[in-house]
Design an enzyme around this catalytic site. Structure first.
Site, short mmCIF file in Angstrom:
data_model
loop_
_atom_site.label_atom_id
_atom_site.label_comp_id
_atom_site.label_asym_id
_atom_site.label_seq_id
_atom_site.Cartn_x
_atom_site.Cartn_y
_atom_site.Cartn_z
CG ASP A 174 1.41 -4.04 15.80
OD1 ASP A 174 2.41 -3.53 16.36
OD2 ASP A 174 1.43 -4.44 14.63
CG ASP A 206 4.93 -5.93 15.29
OD1 ASP A 206 4.04 -6.03 14.44
OD2 ASP A 206 5.22 -4.85 15.85
CG ASP A 240 1.16 -7.57 12.69
OD1 ASP A 240 -0.04 -7.87 12.47
OD2 ASP A 240 1.65 -6.46 12.42
#
Ligand code: ATP
Ligand code: MN
Ligand code: MN
Length: 389
Positions: free
Chosen positions: A204, A206, A313
């Protein structure tokens, strides 16, 4: 001229936060094996065992050379009997039977596939496994009840399995920056997690967001996500409000690694052409998006290949907690865990992504930079690129 004649052994500290752990090291043939056993222990809800294997692997990552014999391991910390047995077998036979049978086992493979779904933890995956389910397809086929997060996880499973590249992370960074500055000029945005540690790929991307004027950041996340939604850039998002209260959450909750910042777990819709545009030019974010629009308009709507889903995120921190949040969201997970363990066991302090509390003096220690936090903890500063424990 060290007492036992082995300088590397003498230098190896026992907490991962006392050591420098680069991204690339010399012992992946051993660490990958130990990490499979660690992962498997986690799937079996055996946290102690899982951490033990992870710590053992981490020690080997910090070694300056490839391990060639058991002699090389003399005096190293964190290597339990079980880890040593596995290492010995790999050194002698090229592989470990336990590791290979774990890797091949139906349970390991199913748990890996099921926990690989966004929104699915070990408990849920284990329940499904015991019901005979093995893969995301099985969930669809049998019409399992899924929450909104898991539905998105299943829907975008293939995309979310593909590693996110640094080039993709850079395009996402431009987008996030544009969104944040559109709704709050003067806000600061920092890339966190694996990419801050220098990784070339991640699962992902962040980000940590703050504003120098404390208070300005309150309620920021819904504004950011609304902006992104209007631009058609969000496939999924779930925002959680900030619930941190110093009095309640400080010392008492320090053992939990979940922080209480305003945060958003999301899935971005990333135009692939934006990545190739960015790679082939030095254009700014605006230039890239408009250039894409002009040159390849149809690709924006081609569901087959024009875009991909990427997990992102977003975390918003008050300025006074920014240093702690930065330290807490840089990782690696083991490095974070070891920092908190060091603080508690060696310093009688409790560290979280919000604060550092000194139990002896009964006070919170303020910090503006990560360097100050390491200093309070009596640790040598370890830069993000060497926190790959
Ligand atoms: P990857 O490349 O796989 O994404 P990563 O190191 O970036 O690797 P993440 O799972 O994205 O891994 O986590 C990044 C950091 O954020 C970690 O240090 C972790 O401790 C922290 N973190 C992740 N989730 C939470 C959470 N719910 N609460 C507090 N901190 C978290
Ligand atoms: Mn990450
Ligand atoms: Mn993350």
């Amino acid at each position: 001229p060290k007492p036992n004649g082995d300088p590397t052994a003498m230098l190896m500290k026992s907490y991962a936060c006392q050591r420098r752990t680069p991204l690339k090291h010399h012992n992946s043939f051993l660490t990958e094996a130990l990490e499979i056993l660690s992962q498997n222990a986690e799937y079996n809800d055996n946290e102690g065992r899982s951490v033990a294997f992870r710590r053992a692997a981490s020690v080997l990552k910090a070694l300056p050379r490839r391990v060639r014999s058991m002699q090389d391991l003399r005096c190293l910390p964190c290597l339990g009997d079980h880890s040593q047995r596995v290492i010995k077998e790999i050194l002698e036979d090229g592989s470990s039977r336990e590791v290979e049978s774990t890797r091949q086992s139906e349970q390991y493979q199913a748990m890996k596939a099921l926990t690989g779904i966004f929104g699915v933890g070990v408990r849920t995956a284990d329940r499904w496994f015991r019901e005979g389910l093995r893969s995301p397809d099985d969930l669809i086929r049998t019409g399992q009840q899924l929450n909104r997060e898991q539905q998105a996880g299943v829907q975008y499973y293939d995309d979310l399995q593909k590693p996110v590249t640094k080039a993709e992370a850079d395009v996402i960074s431009d987008i996030v920056e544009k969104a944040v500055h559109a709704v709050l000029p003067g806000a600061e945005i920092q890339l966190m997690g694996g990419f801050r540690r220098g990784k070339e790929v991640g699962h992902d991307v962040d980000f940590l967001i703050t504003h120098p004027e404390e208070g300005k950041e309150e309620g920021l996340m819904p504004k950011i996500t609304n902006w992104l939604k209007e631009q058609g850039l969000l496939l999924y998002q779930k925002t959680t409000r900030n619930s941190y209260l110093e009095k309640m959450d400080g010392p008492a909750r320090a053992s939990s690694n979940m922080d209480r910042f305003e945060r958003c777990f999301s899935i971005f819709k990333l135009q692939k052409c934006a990545v190739s545009c960015k790679l082939s030019s030095t254009a700014s974010a605006e230039d890239v998006s408009t250039a894409c629009e002009r040159e390849r308009p149809d690709e924006h709507h081609s569901e087959a290949s024009g875009w991909r889903a990427v997990r992102v995120d977003l975390v918003v921190s008050p300025y006074s907690q920014f240093a702690f949040a930065t330290l807490g969201w840089t990782g690696s997970k083991l490095f974070e865990r070891e920092l908190r363990r060091w603080a508690g066991q060696e310093k009688h302090m409790s560290l979280s992504s919000h604060a550092l509390y000194d139990s002896k003096q009964n006070l919170y220690l303020r910090a503006k930079t990560e360097e100050e936090i390491f200093a309070y903890l009596g640790l040598e500063f370890i830069p993000p690129s060497e926190r790959n424990a």
